[in-house]
Scaffold this motif. Structure first.
Motif: not given
Length: 524
Positions: A382-405
């Motif tokens: 819900q709170n990640l839809k405006s979050t832009v992640l790309r190569t080099g990004s780090r943190g909890a949002a990246v983990k959420t993305l990795q788990r989803a992929l």
């Protein structure tokens, strides 16, 4: 893993037969658990599979692969793995849902010991001297780990050098035969599988219920951690850190569970009995699933056995005079009506949660039925839809993305592997393949995990019609005619029973959520 890369490793580098001890170190005593055991294995051994390359696009995780992944994850407390992969990676069994990447790091001493212990167990000869007996009982076709490859179709070569694009130092790759993938082999069935199915066809074996809640400690991560975090009232980020540890101990203390700071069986059991999470496997005390079942003298079956086990008497499944006497003694002790009949209120008393007393001891104000878990209308996206992640990004949002992929290490670091998996996901979902997260990417990830989110406030019952009914029927495995009839109501009641919900046959938010959990489990 592509066939091209595998052939490069097998032909350009000379095949080398190594003694097992030379290529896979024996795990240090006590460093990792002893391998899983199975008392139902036959004396006959399954056939060694030939090489069966990908022939179709069918990325849904297959039951044998999912069951093996869960067995390994729960037994060794290493929960990060991926199975399915889109069909644009070249030739790979991941695109048929019959390959597993178990994310173990060869440069981490403990994870290396886990990996080497598991592989030594799979490769070891059995008591009759037959090589790689356990690998064959699971229907494993080949394994790649730490720059080496082993296969059932070239067992005489043993472990040989592998020089594919990935060195496989951050995960073990397992590819399964179709028979292993469809759970037809002897570890699951107790019967040796002696033929070779070269296509997806054939009847899959029964999926074993290996989805019991695992014991989790500080340092663990994943969806089960997030589930518990929602119950104990901390941020559901899926990471079992110090804050979760402290909150868990507080929750255990308040709910009369032994204070361990560990998500153990007693803790999961209490959460189920309080109606906070669904029943799973053997985690519900054997009782919560029977809360809506009344039994008395003359009754038979699993509910009677669960009752008898709880009362500490012989569990023969027959509700006779002895069982009735034990029930009456329990009812008298707990200030219940002494009639020998086990109702919802008696089940609750047996389970050790609030119940309504009937004389002699006052009355609680808690209603007979467990408190219903909240219907969730928001998600972790819900709170990640405006979050832009790309190569080099780090943190909890990246983990959420990795788990989803899936299929990538959940390390919070957005590297080339995460970018490749993201581009594949975007391509598969008709999105621009930017390798960068957008609002539409997050929405697609959310829809993948929560396919019924939009329907959680939609109530369906017998007589309902329309597209929502079609969706319900489709995922229940029924003919999707869009008419909510008797067969649909029966299937809904069965679903509700599997998840410890009242078997009303009506579909509301909790039933949509239960169906969602089953859909995710099928996908692995």
């Amino acid at each position: 893993m592509s066939r091209t890369a595998r052939l490069v490793g097998a032909t350009m580098v000379p095949a080398l037969a190594l003694p097992l001890g030379a290529s896979i170190a024996t795990a240090r005593q006590g460093a990792v658990p002893a391998p899983p055991t199975n008392s139902n294995l036959p004396s006959g051994l399954d056939v060694a599979s030939p090489y069966l390359p990908q022939t179709v696009c069918d990325p849904d995780a297959k039951p044998g692969v999912t069951a093996f992944a869960r067995l390994m994850a729960n037994h060794y407390s290493e929960y990060s793995y991926g199975i399915s992969r889109a069909c644009n990676y070249g030739l790979t069994e991941h695109s048929e849902g019959r390959a597993l990447d178990w994310m173990l790091n060869a440069y981490d001493s403990h994870e290396r010991e886990v990996a080497d212990s598991v592989l030594a167990w799979l490769m070891a000869p059995d008591s009759q001297g037959r090589p790689a007996a356990m690998a064959r009982r699971f229907g494993i076709m080949y394994i790649i780990w730490n720059r080496k490859i082993w296969s059932t179709y070239n067992m005489s070569a043993g472990w040989r050098p592998y020089s594919g694009v990935s060195p496989h130092t951050d995960h073990i790759h397992f590819s399964f035969s179709w028979d292993g993938a469809m759970q037809r082999t002897s570890w699951w069935t107790g019967k040796p599988w002696t033929s070779v199915t070269r296509t997806p066809g054939g009847t899959p074996g029964n999926v074993v219920d290996s989805s019991s809640y695992p014991t989790l400690r500080q340092g663990a991560s994943g969806s089960d951690v997030a589930l518990a975090q929602k119950v104990i009232g901390v941020s559901a980020d899926g990471e079992f850190g110090p804050a979760t540890f402290t909150a868990l101990k507080t929750w255990q203390r308040k709910n009369d569970v032994k204070v361990t700071g560990v998500l153990d069986k007693a803790t999961w059991n209490k959460m189920v009995l309080l109606g906070k999470i669904p029943a799973r496997g053997d985690i519900d005390g054997g009782l919560a699933r029977y809360f809506d079942t009344s039994i008395k003298k003359g009754s038979t079956g699993s509910a009677v056995k669960a009752l008898q086990r709880t009362l500490g008497i012989t569990a023969d499944g027959q509700f006779g005079s002895g069982t009735e006497a034990a029930v009456k003694a329990f009812q008298k002790k707990k200030s219940l009506i002494v009639d020998g009949i086990v109702t919802n209120n008696v089940w609750r008393a047996l389970a050790g949660i609030d119940y309504k007393k009937n004389g002699g001891g006052g009355s609680t104000t808690t209603p007979d039925k467990p408190a219903a878990p909240a219907i969730k209308t928001t998600t972790e996206y819900q709170n990640l839809k405006s979050t832009v992640l790309r190569t080099g990004s780090r943190g909890a949002a990246v983990k959420t993305l990795q788990r989803a992929l899936g299929g990538v290490a959940v390390d919070g670091a957005f590297g080339s592997g995460t970018e490749k998996a993201l581009r594949s996901f975007q391509w598969h979902n008709g999105l621009p393949t930017t390798g960068t997260t957008t609002a539409k990417t997050w929405e697609a990830l959310e829809n993948q995990k929560y396919p019924f989110l939009r329907y959680r406030k939609t109530v369906l019952r017998k007589g309902s019609t329309g597209y929502a009914v079609k969706i319900l029927q489709r995922y229940l495995g029924l003919k999707d005619d869009g008419v909510y009839g008797t067969s649909t109501a029966d299937a809904v009641r069965a679903l509700q029973g599997r998840h410890g919900l009242s078997r009303t046959g009506y579909v509301g938010g909790l039933t949509w959520q239960a169906l969602e959990r089953e859909v995710r489990a099928r996908r692995g």
